[in-house]
Design a protein around this motif. Sequence first.
Motif, PDB file in Angstrom:
ATOM      1  N   PHE A  58      -7.531   2.746  -6.122  1.00  0.00           N
ATOM      2  CA  PHE A  58      -5.844   2.655  -5.770  1.00  0.00           C
ATOM      3  C   PHE A  58      -5.674   1.262  -6.178  1.00  0.00           C
ATOM      4  CE2 PHE A  58      -6.675   6.839  -4.008  1.00  0.00           C
ATOM      5  CZ  PHE A  58      -5.481   7.579  -4.903  1.00  0.00           C
ATOM      6  N   GLU A  59      -6.451   0.207  -5.722  1.00  0.00           N
ATOM      7  CA  GLU A  59      -5.933  -1.284  -5.983  1.00  0.00           C
ATOM      8  C   GLU A  59      -5.768  -1.215  -7.374  1.00  0.00           C
ATOM      9  OE1 GLU A  59      -8.334  -5.296  -6.006  1.00  0.00           O
ATOM     10  OE2 GLU A  59      -8.031  -4.515  -4.164  1.00  0.00           O
ATOM     11  N   LYS A  60      -6.367  -0.641  -8.274  1.00  0.00           N
ATOM     12  CA  LYS A  60      -6.350  -0.755  -9.845  1.00  0.00           C
ATOM     13  C   LYS A  60      -4.966   0.053 -10.125  1.00  0.00           C
ATOM     14  CE  LYS A  60     -11.138  -0.764 -11.169  1.00  0.00           C
ATOM     15  NZ  LYS A  60     -12.227  -0.234 -11.960  1.00  0.00           N
ATOM     16  N   GLU A  61      -4.544   0.951  -9.481  1.00  0.00           N
ATOM     17  CA  GLU A  61      -3.355   1.664  -9.567  1.00  0.00           C
ATOM     18  C   GLU A  61      -2.061   1.110  -8.977  1.00  0.00           C
ATOM     19  OE1 GLU A  61      -3.162   5.031 -10.957  1.00  0.00           O
ATOM     20  OE2 GLU A  61      -4.948   4.409 -11.849  1.00  0.00           O
ATOM     21  N   GLY A  62      -2.611  -0.087  -8.455  1.00  0.00           N
ATOM     22  CA  GLY A  62      -1.276  -1.045  -7.739  1.00  0.00           C
ATOM     23  C   GLY A  62      -0.903  -0.466  -6.388  1.00  0.00           C
ATOM     24  N   MET A  63      -1.749   0.228  -5.784  1.00  0.00           N
ATOM     25  CA  MET A  63      -1.428   0.728  -4.548  1.00  0.00           C
ATOM     26  C   MET A  63      -2.499   0.622  -3.536  1.00  0.00           C
ATOM     27  SD  MET A  63      -0.839   4.971  -5.717  1.00  0.00           S
ATOM     28  CE  MET A  63      -0.457   5.583  -4.130  1.00  0.00           C
ATOM     29  N   THR A  64      -1.991   0.470  -2.352  1.00  0.00           N
ATOM     30  CA  THR A  64      -3.025   0.567  -1.140  1.00  0.00           C
ATOM     31  C   THR A  64      -3.116   1.680  -0.449  1.00  0.00           C
ATOM     32  OG1 THR A  64      -1.119  -0.317   0.284  1.00  0.00           O
ATOM     33  CG2 THR A  64      -2.588  -2.170  -0.630  1.00  0.00           C
ATOM     34  N   VAL A  65      -4.121   1.856   0.313  1.00  0.00           N
ATOM     35  CA  VAL A  65      -4.279   3.121   1.108  1.00  0.00           C
ATOM     36  C   VAL A  65      -4.421   2.888   2.356  1.00  0.00           C
ATOM     37  CG1 VAL A  65      -4.911   4.453  -0.992  1.00  0.00           C
ATOM     38  CG2 VAL A  65      -6.644   3.187   0.296  1.00  0.00           C
ATOM     39  N   THR A  66      -4.404   3.894   3.306  1.00  0.00           N
ATOM     40  CA  THR A  66      -4.739   3.706   4.622  1.00  0.00           C
ATOM     41  C   THR A  66      -5.357   5.140   5.119  1.00  0.00           C
ATOM     42  OG1 THR A  66      -2.305   2.840   5.210  1.00  0.00           O
ATOM     43  CG2 THR A  66      -3.500   3.878   7.027  1.00  0.00           C
ATOM     44  N   PHE A  67      -6.518   4.673   5.662  1.00  0.00           N
ATOM     45  CA  PHE A  67      -7.451   5.800   6.045  1.00  0.00           C
ATOM     46  C   PHE A  67      -6.893   6.289   7.705  1.00  0.00           C
ATOM     47  CE2 PHE A  67     -10.352   5.799   2.670  1.00  0.00           C
ATOM     48  CZ  PHE A  67     -10.127   4.271   2.141  1.00  0.00           C
ATOM     49  N   SER A  68      -7.097   7.356   7.921  1.00  0.00           N
ATOM     50  CA  SER A  68      -7.234   8.076   9.289  1.00  0.00           C
ATOM     51  C   SER A  68      -8.277   7.597   9.975  1.00  0.00           C
ATOM     52  CB  SER A  68      -7.181   9.667   9.339  1.00  0.00           C
ATOM     53  OG  SER A  68      -8.523  10.209   9.028  1.00  0.00           O
ATOM     54  N   ASP A  69      -8.093   7.634  11.466  1.00  0.00           N
ATOM     55  CA  ASP A  69      -8.971   7.184  12.350  1.00  0.00           C
ATOM     56  C   ASP A  69     -10.658   7.443  12.122  1.00  0.00           C
ATOM     57  OD1 ASP A  69      -7.343   5.930  13.782  1.00  0.00           O
ATOM     58  OD2 ASP A  69      -6.964   7.385  15.347  1.00  0.00           O
ATOM     59  N   HIS A  70     -10.846   8.705  11.341  1.00  0.00           N
ATOM     60  CA  HIS A  70     -12.103   9.310  11.057  1.00  0.00           C
ATOM     61  C   HIS A  70     -12.354   9.183   9.688  1.00  0.00           C
ATOM     62  CE1 HIS A  70     -13.045   9.907  15.230  1.00  0.00           C
ATOM     63  NE2 HIS A  70     -12.008  10.642  15.196  1.00  0.00           N
ATOM     64  N   CYS A  71     -11.518   8.424   8.920  1.00  0.00           N
ATOM     65  CA  CYS A  71     -11.474   8.497   7.362  1.00  0.00           C
ATOM     66  C   CYS A  71     -11.496   9.808   6.831  1.00  0.00           C
ATOM     67  CB  CYS A  71     -12.623   7.564   6.883  1.00  0.00           C
ATOM     68  SG  CYS A  71     -12.765   6.097   7.905  1.00  0.00           S
ATOM     69  N   GLU A  72     -11.027  10.786   7.333  1.00  0.00           N
ATOM     70  CA  GLU A  72     -11.063  12.154   6.414  1.00  0.00           C
ATOM     71  C   GLU A  72      -9.747  12.357   5.692  1.00  0.00           C
ATOM     72  OE1 GLU A  72      -9.286  13.200  10.535  1.00  0.00           O
ATOM     73  OE2 GLU A  72     -11.203  11.991  10.037  1.00  0.00           O
ATOM     74  N   ILE A  73      -8.623  11.710   6.161  1.00  0.00           N
ATOM     75  CA  ILE A  73      -7.577  11.563   5.403  1.00  0.00           C
ATOM     76  C   ILE A  73      -6.862  10.300   4.952  1.00  0.00           C
ATOM     77  CG2 ILE A  73      -4.891  12.233   5.754  1.00  0.00           C
ATOM     78  CD1 ILE A  73      -5.806  14.198   7.879  1.00  0.00           C
ATOM     79  N   ILE A  74      -6.213  10.184   3.560  1.00  0.00           N
ATOM     80  CA  ILE A  74      -5.950   8.952   3.026  1.00  0.00           C
ATOM     81  C   ILE A  74      -4.441   9.032   2.926  1.00  0.00           C
ATOM     82  CG2 ILE A  74      -6.253   7.578   1.153  1.00  0.00           C
ATOM     83  CD1 ILE A  74      -8.747   9.227   0.258  1.00  0.00           C
ATOM     84  N   SER A  75      -3.797   8.112   2.933  1.00  0.00           N
ATOM     85  CA  SER A  75      -2.192   7.777   2.817  1.00  0.00           C
ATOM     86  C   SER A  75      -2.092   6.848   1.929  1.00  0.00           C
ATOM     87  CB  SER A  75      -1.628   8.114   3.884  1.00  0.00           C
ATOM     88  OG  SER A  75      -1.983   9.235   4.767  1.00  0.00           O
ATOM     89  N   PRO A  76      -1.160   7.039   1.256  1.00  0.00           N
ATOM     90  CA  PRO A  76      -0.576   5.769   0.469  1.00  0.00           C
ATOM     91  C   PRO A  76       0.143   4.957   1.482  1.00  0.00           C
ATOM     92  CG  PRO A  76       0.534   7.432  -0.341  1.00  0.00           C
ATOM     93  CD  PRO A  76      -0.171   8.110   0.767  1.00  0.00           C
ATOM     94  N   GLY A  77       0.099   3.523   1.462  1.00  0.00           N
ATOM     95  CA  GLY A  77       0.678   2.679   2.619  1.00  0.00           C
ATOM     96  C   GLY A  77       0.668   1.414   2.171  1.00  0.00           C
ATOM     97  N   CYS A  78       1.245   0.627   3.202  1.00  0.00           N
ATOM     98  CA  CYS A  78       1.178  -0.801   2.866  1.00  0.00           C
ATOM     99  C   CYS A  78       0.070  -1.722   3.461  1.00  0.00           C
ATOM    100  CB  CYS A  78       2.295  -1.291   3.690  1.00  0.00           C
ATOM    101  SG  CYS A  78       2.687  -1.090   5.435  1.00  0.00           S
ATOM    102  N   ARG A  79      -0.867  -0.912   4.308  1.00  0.00           N
ATOM    103  CA  ARG A  79      -2.073  -1.765   4.816  1.00  0.00           C
ATOM    104  C   ARG A  79      -3.376  -0.830   4.603  1.00  0.00           C
ATOM    105  NH1 ARG A  79      -3.899  -0.272   9.667  1.00  0.00           N
ATOM    106  NH2 ARG A  79      -2.689   1.237  10.749  1.00  0.00           N
ATOM    107  N   THR A  80      -4.533  -1.323   4.564  1.00  0.00           N
ATOM    108  CA  THR A  80      -5.720  -0.640   4.611  1.00  0.00           C
ATOM    109  C   THR A  80      -6.374  -0.672   6.018  1.00  0.00           C
ATOM    110  OG1 THR A  80      -5.732  -0.949   2.311  1.00  0.00           O
ATOM    111  CG2 THR A  80      -7.776  -0.043   3.480  1.00  0.00           C
ATOM    112  N   VAL A  81      -6.608   0.231   6.756  1.00  0.00           N
ATOM    113  CA  VAL A  81      -7.575   0.210   7.843  1.00  0.00           C
ATOM    114  C   VAL A  81      -9.002  -0.387   7.557  1.00  0.00           C
ATOM    115  CG1 VAL A  81      -8.900   1.742   9.551  1.00  0.00           C
ATOM    116  CG2 VAL A  81      -6.607   2.291   8.925  1.00  0.00           C
ATOM    117  N   SER A  82      -9.172  -1.377   8.302  1.00  0.00           N
ATOM    118  CA  SER A  82     -10.631  -1.800   8.372  1.00  0.00           C
ATOM    119  C   SER A  82     -11.821  -0.812   8.046  1.00  0.00           C
ATOM    120  CB  SER A  82     -11.246  -2.864   9.054  1.00  0.00           C
ATOM    121  OG  SER A  82     -11.276  -2.259  10.230  1.00  0.00           O
TER     122      SER A  82
END
Length: 87
Positions: A58-82
């Motif tokens: 997604f970085e190559k696509e010009g996007m950042t993503v956010t993962f849910s607490d257990h990393c099973e759901i990805i959302s486009p967002g302005c930050r990335t969970v560590s």
Amino acid sequence: MRQEFTYNQIAHLNAALHEQRLPYRISFHDAETAVVEPLGFCACDGKEGMLKAIEAFFEKEGMTVTFSDHCEIISPGCRTVSMAACQ
């Protein structure tokens, strides 16, 4: 500008995960949600590599993503969970 996933992005991401032999599949839910599905018995196999691959794709696509607490759901967002939060 609001970021959204496309079906084609998810299809290309799945191809990239397959090429890297990572046992995960990403399912397109809607423009704002994708679901991570492990293909094996252990959801921990290749998890760190999967997280890095998704972020890099997604970085190559010009996007950042956010993962849910257990990393099973990805959302486009302005930050990335560590990744430590997903271990």
